[in-house]
Every structure is written in C-alpha cells, then in structure tokens.
Scaffold this motif. Structure first.
Motif, PDB file in Angstrom:
ATOM      1  N   LEU A  79      -5.026  -2.341   2.355  1.00 31.14           N
ATOM      2  CA  LEU A  79      -4.806  -1.110   2.084  1.00 31.14           C
ATOM      3  C   LEU A  79      -4.850  -0.227   3.307  1.00 31.14           C
ATOM      4  N   ARG A  80      -5.859  -0.458   4.291  1.00 27.79           N
ATOM      5  CA  ARG A  80      -5.993   0.422   5.498  1.00 27.79           C
ATOM      6  C   ARG A  80      -4.844  -0.006   6.229  1.00 27.79           C
ATOM      7  N   ARG A  81      -4.626  -1.407   6.309  1.00 26.48           N
ATOM      8  CA  ARG A  81      -3.500  -1.991   7.202  1.00 26.48           C
ATOM      9  C   ARG A  81      -2.151  -1.487   6.972  1.00 26.48           C
ATOM     10  N   MET A  82      -1.771  -1.210   5.557  1.00 27.39           N
ATOM     11  CA  MET A  82      -0.712  -0.910   5.063  1.00 27.39           C
ATOM     12  C   MET A  82      -0.442   0.515   5.466  1.00 27.39           C
ATOM     13  N   GLY A 106       1.774   2.310  -4.015  1.00 23.75           N
ATOM     14  CA  GLY A 106       2.028   3.327  -3.037  1.00 23.75           C
ATOM     15  C   GLY A 106       1.550   4.565  -2.842  1.00 23.75           C
ATOM     16  N   GLY A 107       1.029   4.923  -3.994  1.00 30.51           N
ATOM     17  CA  GLY A 107       0.226   6.261  -4.282  1.00 30.51           C
ATOM     18  C   GLY A 107      -0.801   6.359  -3.342  1.00 30.51           C
ATOM     19  N   PRO A 108      -1.821   5.198  -3.168  1.00 28.46           N
ATOM     20  CA  PRO A 108      -2.886   5.209  -2.570  1.00 28.46           C
ATOM     21  C   PRO A 108      -2.636   5.180  -1.014  1.00 28.46           C
ATOM     22  N   ILE A 109      -1.418   4.403  -0.691  1.00 29.06           N
ATOM     23  CA  ILE A 109      -1.123   4.144   0.574  1.00 29.06           C
ATOM     24  C   ILE A 109      -0.763   5.535   1.205  1.00 29.06           C
ATOM     25  N   VAL A 110      -0.110   6.285   0.475  1.00 33.02           N
ATOM     26  CA  VAL A 110       0.478   7.476   1.051  1.00 33.02           C
ATOM     27  C   VAL A 110      -0.754   8.663   1.220  1.00 33.02           C
ATOM     28  N   ARG A 111      -1.924   8.520   0.113  1.00 35.84           N
ATOM     29  CA  ARG A 111      -3.067   9.059   0.173  1.00 35.84           C
ATOM     30  C   ARG A 111      -3.661   8.866   1.482  1.00 35.84           C
ATOM     31  N   VAL A 112      -3.913   7.649   1.785  1.00 36.07           N
ATOM     32  CA  VAL A 112      -4.824   7.308   2.930  1.00 36.07           C
ATOM     33  C   VAL A 112      -4.058   7.995   4.437  1.00 36.07           C
ATOM     34  N   THR A 200      -7.387  -7.787  -1.594  1.00 35.37           N
ATOM     35  CA  THR A 200      -8.470  -6.545  -1.437  1.00 35.37           C
ATOM     36  C   THR A 200      -8.053  -5.191  -2.034  1.00 35.37           C
ATOM     37  N   PHE A 201      -6.775  -5.139  -2.374  1.00 38.81           N
ATOM     38  CA  PHE A 201      -6.351  -3.655  -2.981  1.00 38.81           C
ATOM     39  C   PHE A 201      -7.287  -3.307  -3.798  1.00 38.81           C
ATOM     40  N   LEU A 202      -7.616  -3.713  -4.713  1.00 35.61           N
ATOM     41  CA  LEU A 202      -8.585  -3.129  -5.789  1.00 35.61           C
ATOM     42  C   LEU A 202      -9.993  -2.879  -5.326  1.00 35.61           C
ATOM     43  N   ASP A 203     -10.364  -3.468  -4.812  1.00 36.15           N
ATOM     44  CA  ASP A 203     -11.741  -3.497  -4.207  1.00 36.15           C
ATOM     45  C   ASP A 203     -11.700  -2.143  -2.967  1.00 36.15           C
ATOM     46  N   GLU A 204     -10.742  -2.081  -2.348  1.00 38.46           N
ATOM     47  CA  GLU A 204     -10.547  -0.951  -1.500  1.00 38.46           C
ATOM     48  C   GLU A 204     -10.388   0.358  -2.259  1.00 38.46           C
ATOM     49  N   LEU A 205      -9.423   0.260  -3.337  1.00 34.97           N
ATOM     50  CA  LEU A 205      -9.287   1.297  -4.149  1.00 34.97           C
ATOM     51  C   LEU A 205     -10.613   1.712  -5.063  1.00 34.97           C
ATOM     52  N   ALA A 206     -11.306   0.767  -5.473  1.00 34.49           N
ATOM     53  CA  ALA A 206     -12.627   1.200  -5.907  1.00 34.49           C
ATOM     54  C   ALA A 206     -13.614   2.030  -4.978  1.00 34.49           C
ATOM     55  N   ALA A 207     -13.327   1.539  -3.760  1.00 29.92           N
ATOM     56  CA  ALA A 207     -14.393   2.342  -2.746  1.00 29.92           C
ATOM     57  C   ALA A 207     -13.831   3.770  -2.615  1.00 29.92           C
TER      58      ALA A 207
END
Length: 290
Positions: A79-82, A106-112, A200-207
C-alpha cells in the motif's frame, strides 16, 4: 479519432518504471482530478466518469504498475509503494491542486497520498471504498474468500474465460475503453499483480486503526453503493456502508452520498453520481451533512 479517455502520457516512476496515464485537459483553472482504480482494475474503470468530469476540469487516469499498460513492479506492491506511485503521478502533473478520487481498494491509496502532501489536495471522493472501520475485512473468512477468488480468477485467466465472467462490465463501457479492457484487463499477469497487492494490503490497512492517515480538514465525500451484489452480500454491504459513515464522521467537512441503483461498481453503474460529487467539491459546495 481521439480516445474518450484522452491523450496518453508516460509518467516516470523514478526507478526505471513508467506508469501509463491518459489526460483530458478540460477547460478552466480549477483543481485537476486524478482517479485511482480498485484492486485489479485499470484506468478503464473510469471511462464513464472521466469524460463527464473532463467537460469542466482536467481529468487524469492512470494504471498502477502491473495493471493496464503499466509494466509490472519488480518490488513488492505494498500500500505504501502504491501511494508513492500515485504521489509521482501528482508530481508529474503539477501544478495542482488536485482532487483525488479512489474506488474500492483505491480509497486507502488516495488517503495515504493525500496525507503525504495535504497542501496540494483540495479534497477526496471515495467511491465505495475499502475502509479499516469494517471489522469484517480482517476476519479469517474474508481473507480466505479473497485468496480463493484470486485462485479462481487465475485459473479463468489461463483458460481465457476471465473476460467472459466480466463481459457485462466491459460491455457497459464506451467502445474504445471496452476494447482496452478486453485486451488488457483479463490476463494472468493482472491476477498475479492483484495477488501481489493482496499479500500485505489488509495488514497495512489494519495498521490504520492505530495510525490513521492524517487528513486534517480536507473535504471528504464518501459514495456508498446501496445494493448488495458485485461480490458483496447483504452483510458485507451493511458493514461497508457503516464504515463509510464512520469515515465521513471523521472529517469536519464530510459528506455521505448513496448510489441508489448500485452495488460495488458505482463507476460503471452510476457514473453521474460520482461526477456530481466531484463537481460539488470543485465548486466549493461540500459541507458537513450536505
């Protein structure tokens, strides 16, 4: 004849990769609108929304690495790299400001990406986004379902049947975008990219629950599908929409919109709802409770 999604642009990603983008220049000097597609989706997801927005704003779509016409990434698709890649897209199309529109994952990606450089972001429109406030996303059952879906899609891609499974969605798009989807969107490589993202997406999102991307007072509109379907049963739909309401409540300038005739694939089923939400934000009409 010009492509409905605009002129192609290659965006350097800084490490030898190039990201394929298409741009509708639009009139005026307001914010540019940049679209981020869902997990395994390409720029063509936005082929019904982008032309509506392009009538009054610069409208930019692109393919993440390994999707559409963008080459695969040799590194892990975290997620960080995207989000970093989206940041490079924004760098390329400076000066802003920008409105970021993200569908599903794409929602979490634009939030980061917005939290990284909030000074150049005018607002966010999150379209049926994946959100960490939905507990169901982190259950063993959901994770197993995702793994099974990826395996099934990979098998279908190898047999040439993945496009058949999604032919209704392709058929709904304008002719040139539909051709792009049929040519680019149903390959084994696309499914492998999805699998790489999913590791890794869901683990990163959980963080995010402990370290939420800080958006300050950025206007945030969340559009929820009203209907089950598109891979979401009634239970998942209720959980998703509750998480969307929570996300809206976190913004002092939040607004919750329902796409009454849509399930998860709002960009295809009700593109005008998304375009209207973006226009309202461009016009400065986004207010709490709107």
């Amino acid at each position: 004849m010009a492509h409905i999604q605009g002129e192609p642009v290659l965006v350097p990603a800084g490490d030898g990769r190039e990201l394929y983008a298409q741009v509708l220049p639009g009139p005026g000097t307001g914010p540019a609108v940049v679209f981020e597609a869902g997990a395994a989706a390409s720029r063509s997801t936005w082929a019904l929304v982008q032309p509506l927005v392009g009538e009054w704003a610069r409208a930019i779509v692109y393919d993440r690495s390994g999707l559409g016409r963008s080459a695969p990434d040799p590194r892990s698709r975290t997620l960080r790299r995207m989000a970093d890649d989206l940041g490079r897209v924004l760098d390329h199309f400076e000066p802003g400001p920008f409105i970021l529109v993200g569908h599903s994952a794409g929602g979490p990606i634009v939030r980061v990406a917005a939290a990284d450089r909030p000074e150049r972001i005018t607002g966010l429109v999150l379209v049926d986004p994946t959100d960490e406030a939905a507990d169901v996303l982190f259950s063993p059952g959901f994770r197993k379902l995702e793994r099974v879906a990826i395996k099934v899609n990979l098998a279908l891609a190898h047999t040439g049947l993945l496009g058949v499974a999604y032919r209704g969605m392709a058929k709904a798009l304008p002719a040139d975008a539909a051709r792009d989807v049929r040519r680019e969107g149903f390959t084994a490589g696309i499914v492998r990219t999805h699998a790489q993202q999913a590791r890794t997406f869901l683990d990163e999102l959980a963080a995010f629950r402990e370290d939420t991307p800080e958006l300050g007072e950025l206007p945030t509109t969340v559009i929820s599908g009203k209907l089950a379907g598109g891979g979401m049963n009634a239970r998942l739909r209720a959980a998703a929409n509750a998480s969307h309401a929570f996300r809206v409540a976190q913004s002092p300038r939040g607004r919750h919109v329902f796409a009454e005739r849509s399930g998860h694939h709002v960009p295809v089923t009700e593109p005008e709802v998304i375009a209207d939400a973006i226009r309202r934000m461009v016009d400065g009409g986004n207010r709490q409770g709107g």
